[in-house]
Design a protein around this motif. Structure first.
Motif, PDB file in Angstrom:
ATOM      1  N   ALA A  26       0.913  -1.149  -0.161  1.00  0.00           N
ATOM      2  CA  ALA A  26       0.046   0.170  -0.121  1.00  0.00           C
ATOM      3  C   ALA A  26       0.840   1.275  -0.022  1.00  0.00           C
ATOM      4  CB  ALA A  26      -0.853   0.165   1.178  1.00  0.00           C
ATOM      5  N   GLN A  27       0.435   2.082  -0.884  1.00  0.00           N
ATOM      6  CA  GLN A  27       1.413   3.381  -1.152  1.00  0.00           C
ATOM      7  C   GLN A  27       0.500   4.431   0.161  1.00  0.00           C
ATOM      8  OE1 GLN A  27       1.937   5.172  -4.847  1.00  0.00           O
ATOM      9  NE2 GLN A  27       3.143   6.639  -4.142  1.00  0.00           N
ATOM     10  N   ARG A  28       1.220   5.053   0.637  1.00  0.00           N
ATOM     11  CA  ARG A  28       0.847   5.982   1.715  1.00  0.00           C
ATOM     12  C   ARG A  28       0.484   7.413   1.258  1.00  0.00           C
ATOM     13  NH1 ARG A  28       2.301   4.835   7.194  1.00  0.00           N
ATOM     14  NH2 ARG A  28       3.879   2.862   7.392  1.00  0.00           N
ATOM     15  N   ASN A  29      -0.263   8.142   1.960  1.00  0.00           N
ATOM     16  CA  ASN A  29      -0.646   9.621   1.517  1.00  0.00           C
ATOM     17  C   ASN A  29      -1.287   9.930   0.116  1.00  0.00           C
ATOM     18  OD1 ASN A  29       0.622  10.023   4.166  1.00  0.00           O
ATOM     19  ND2 ASN A  29       2.498  10.372   3.146  1.00  0.00           N
ATOM     20  N   ARG A  30      -2.096   9.063  -0.485  1.00  0.00           N
ATOM     21  CA  ARG A  30      -2.535   9.272  -1.744  1.00  0.00           C
ATOM     22  C   ARG A  30      -3.913   9.912  -1.485  1.00  0.00           C
ATOM     23  NH1 ARG A  30       0.845   9.420  -5.310  1.00  0.00           N
ATOM     24  NH2 ARG A  30      -0.658   8.651  -7.079  1.00  0.00           N
ATOM     25  N   LEU A  67      -7.722  11.464   1.893  1.00  0.00           N
ATOM     26  CA  LEU A  67      -6.491  10.777   1.937  1.00  0.00           C
ATOM     27  C   LEU A  67      -6.647   9.290   2.066  1.00  0.00           C
ATOM     28  CD1 LEU A  67      -4.147  13.371   3.814  1.00  0.00           C
ATOM     29  CD2 LEU A  67      -3.926  12.579   1.576  1.00  0.00           C
ATOM     30  N   GLY A  68      -5.703   8.587   1.798  1.00  0.00           N
ATOM     31  CA  GLY A  68      -5.905   7.168   1.756  1.00  0.00           C
ATOM     32  C   GLY A  68      -4.657   6.435   1.363  1.00  0.00           C
ATOM     33  N   PHE A  69      -4.715   5.299   0.642  1.00  0.00           N
ATOM     34  CA  PHE A  69      -3.893   4.309  -0.129  1.00  0.00           C
ATOM     35  C   PHE A  69      -4.069   4.097  -1.376  1.00  0.00           C
ATOM     36  CE2 PHE A  69      -4.264   3.487   4.694  1.00  0.00           C
ATOM     37  CZ  PHE A  69      -2.993   3.652   5.113  1.00  0.00           C
ATOM     38  N   ASP A  70      -3.036   3.962  -1.915  1.00  0.00           N
ATOM     39  CA  ASP A  70      -3.010   3.241  -3.340  1.00  0.00           C
ATOM     40  C   ASP A  70      -2.421   1.896  -3.337  1.00  0.00           C
ATOM     41  OD1 ASP A  70      -4.209   5.231  -4.595  1.00  0.00           O
ATOM     42  OD2 ASP A  70      -2.652   5.871  -6.031  1.00  0.00           O
ATOM     43  N   LEU A  71      -3.108   0.877  -3.747  1.00  0.00           N
ATOM     44  CA  LEU A  71      -2.718  -0.475  -3.710  1.00  0.00           C
ATOM     45  C   LEU A  71      -1.715  -0.669  -5.194  1.00  0.00           C
ATOM     46  CD1 LEU A  71      -5.699  -2.578  -2.470  1.00  0.00           C
ATOM     47  CD2 LEU A  71      -3.998  -1.429  -1.148  1.00  0.00           C
ATOM     48  N   LEU A  72      -0.846  -1.295  -4.714  1.00  0.00           N
ATOM     49  CA  LEU A  72       0.394  -1.574  -5.680  1.00  0.00           C
ATOM     50  C   LEU A  72       0.745  -3.143  -5.639  1.00  0.00           C
ATOM     51  CD1 LEU A  72       3.080   1.019  -5.003  1.00  0.00           C
ATOM     52  CD2 LEU A  72       1.058   1.365  -6.679  1.00  0.00           C
ATOM     53  N   ALA A  73       0.486  -3.967  -6.853  1.00  0.00           N
ATOM     54  CA  ALA A  73       0.629  -5.172  -6.773  1.00  0.00           C
ATOM     55  C   ALA A  73       1.213  -5.529  -8.186  1.00  0.00           C
ATOM     56  CB  ALA A  73      -0.774  -6.099  -6.797  1.00  0.00           C
ATOM     57  N   PRO A 111      -9.170   5.271   4.155  1.00  0.00           N
ATOM     58  CA  PRO A 111      -8.756   4.650   5.315  1.00  0.00           C
ATOM     59  C   PRO A 111      -9.651   4.447   6.286  1.00  0.00           C
ATOM     60  CG  PRO A 111      -8.469   6.911   5.328  1.00  0.00           C
ATOM     61  CD  PRO A 111      -9.010   6.545   4.022  1.00  0.00           C
ATOM     62  N   ASP A 112     -10.887   4.657   5.921  1.00  0.00           N
ATOM     63  CA  ASP A 112     -11.924   4.186   6.978  1.00  0.00           C
ATOM     64  C   ASP A 112     -12.866   3.004   6.411  1.00  0.00           C
ATOM     65  OD1 ASP A 112     -13.144   5.418   4.896  1.00  0.00           O
ATOM     66  OD2 ASP A 112     -14.434   6.857   6.199  1.00  0.00           O
ATOM     67  N   GLY A 113     -12.260   2.429   5.522  1.00  0.00           N
ATOM     68  CA  GLY A 113     -13.251   1.210   4.903  1.00  0.00           C
ATOM     69  C   GLY A 113     -12.510  -0.038   5.581  1.00  0.00           C
ATOM     70  N   PRO A 114     -12.749  -1.378   4.922  1.00  0.00           N
ATOM     71  CA  PRO A 114     -11.866  -2.474   5.242  1.00  0.00           C
ATOM     72  C   PRO A 114     -10.555  -2.335   5.306  1.00  0.00           C
ATOM     73  CG  PRO A 114     -12.755  -2.711   3.113  1.00  0.00           C
ATOM     74  CD  PRO A 114     -13.394  -1.274   3.643  1.00  0.00           C
ATOM     75  N   ASP A 120      -5.445  -2.783   7.890  1.00  0.00           N
ATOM     76  CA  ASP A 120      -4.580  -3.375   6.800  1.00  0.00           C
ATOM     77  C   ASP A 120      -4.754  -3.091   5.629  1.00  0.00           C
ATOM     78  OD1 ASP A 120      -2.583  -4.624   5.493  1.00  0.00           O
ATOM     79  OD2 ASP A 120      -3.543  -6.733   6.050  1.00  0.00           O
ATOM     80  N   PRO A 121      -4.311  -1.870   4.968  1.00  0.00           N
ATOM     81  CA  PRO A 121      -4.679  -1.670   3.752  1.00  0.00           C
ATOM     82  C   PRO A 121      -4.461  -2.501   2.420  1.00  0.00           C
ATOM     83  CG  PRO A 121      -3.383   0.245   4.577  1.00  0.00           C
ATOM     84  CD  PRO A 121      -3.136  -1.183   5.292  1.00  0.00           C
ATOM     85  N   THR A 122      -3.506  -3.692   2.697  1.00  0.00           N
ATOM     86  CA  THR A 122      -3.390  -4.600   1.753  1.00  0.00           C
ATOM     87  C   THR A 122      -4.304  -5.771   1.840  1.00  0.00           C
ATOM     88  OG1 THR A 122      -1.914  -5.897   3.179  1.00  0.00           O
ATOM     89  CG2 THR A 122      -0.945  -4.035   1.582  1.00  0.00           C
TER      90      THR A 122
END
Length: 292
Positions: free
Chosen positions: A116-120, A126-132, A151-154, A158-160
């Motif tokens: 998960a990339q922070r500060n997106r 603000l939240g995360f971008d998932l990189l895979a 950030p307030d979802g599932p 653990d963003p990943t």
């Protein structure tokens, strides 16, 4: 008999305010006093520097317009197979020319290597971008920016946790250059260990913890078949905003006009005071000095 009262000739004037004077016979105009000369030089520097800064911002504005036009033209093109444009030996210079090229690629997700990339940001949140990594079946993989999770979802703990689906998928998106770790100040990702969250989509850093060899660019996902569901949300393409440089251009030229007109007004007023025999300089040493 008391004679007429006489007035001392050398009595000090009692009037307040600017002192009458007559510099016209002194051989030096008041605008040539040292304090005024300093002012002339400062204003001259401003009247030269501000337009130069305005022209520099105008040049930046034109450059940003060209970049925005080129980016828009690339994004509007039809996607091509990833293998046609991106290989393991692409250099940073070549990657810059390939950025925003639409591509399509099929493979299977390496879900256990997702980070998960922070500060997106998405729409101000603000939240995360998932990189895979998407494994291509030939020992190589391409890092994919799957999208945004709040950030307030599932993913709050653990963003990943929003793992991609199993099986073969076809991803459509556009190429973006690999992120780089800052040289000086700024958040850096740890050089060692296995990362689950990162500050940068740095292909070279994430290649160290990937089983397959990562290709040197990132695919920014815009759609996927079959879909992963509502999360993650694909990030929109970045949109350059050259109007900011245009705003700076107008500001610098406006400052130039304000300074020029304002100083001209001051000069005209000072010349008028001199013509009327009034010393209106604010410097008390100059104001109190007898010009005779």
């Amino acid at each position: 008999m008391v004679g007429p009262r006489t007035r001392r000739e050398d009595a000090a004037p009692t009037a307040t305010g600017p002192r009458p004077t007559d510099d016209r016979g002194s051989g030096r105009h008041p605008l040539l006093r040292p304090i005024w000369i300093v002012g002339h030089v400062v204003v001259l520097v401003v009247l030269v520097t501000f337009p130069m800064l305005g022209l520099w911002q105008w040049d930046r504005y034109q450059q940003e317009q060209a970049v925005a036009a080129a980016q828009s033209a690339r994004l509007d093109a039809a996607p091509v197979p990833l293998a046609q444009v991106l290989g393991p030996s692409v250099t940073e210079e070549q990657a810059a020319t390939l950025e925003y090229t639409p591509v399509t690629v099929s493979g299977t997700w390496a879900a256990d290597e997702q980070v998960a990339q922070r500060n997106r940001d998405l729409d101000g949140q603000l939240g995360f971008d998932l990189l895979a990594p998407l494994e291509l079946g030939d020992g190589t993989a391409v890092l994919v920016r799957r999208g945004f999770v709040p950030p307030d979802g599932p993913s709050s703990a653990d963003p990943t946790a929003d793992t991609p689906i199993a099986g073969t998928v076809t991803v459509t998106g556009f190429l973006e250059v690999s992120g780089r770790q800052p040289e000086g100040l700024g958040a850096r990702d740890a050089d060692d260990g296995v990362l689950s969250t990162v500050f940068h989509a740095d292909v070279d850093r994430l290649d160290r913890q990937s089983e397959a060899d990562l290709l040197p660019m990132v695919v920014h996902l815009t759609s996927q078949v079959p879909s992963d569901g509502p999360l993650p949300v694909p990030q929109p393409a970045p949109t350059p905003d050259p109007t900011q440089n245009l705003s700076y251009t107008l500001q610098w030229f406006a400052f130039t006009v304000i300074v020029g007109v304002g100083y001209a007004f001051v000069l005209v007023r000072r010349v008028r005071d001199h013509r009327d025999g009034v010393d209106s300089d604010v410097d008390p040493l100059l104001r109190d000095r007898d010009p005779r």
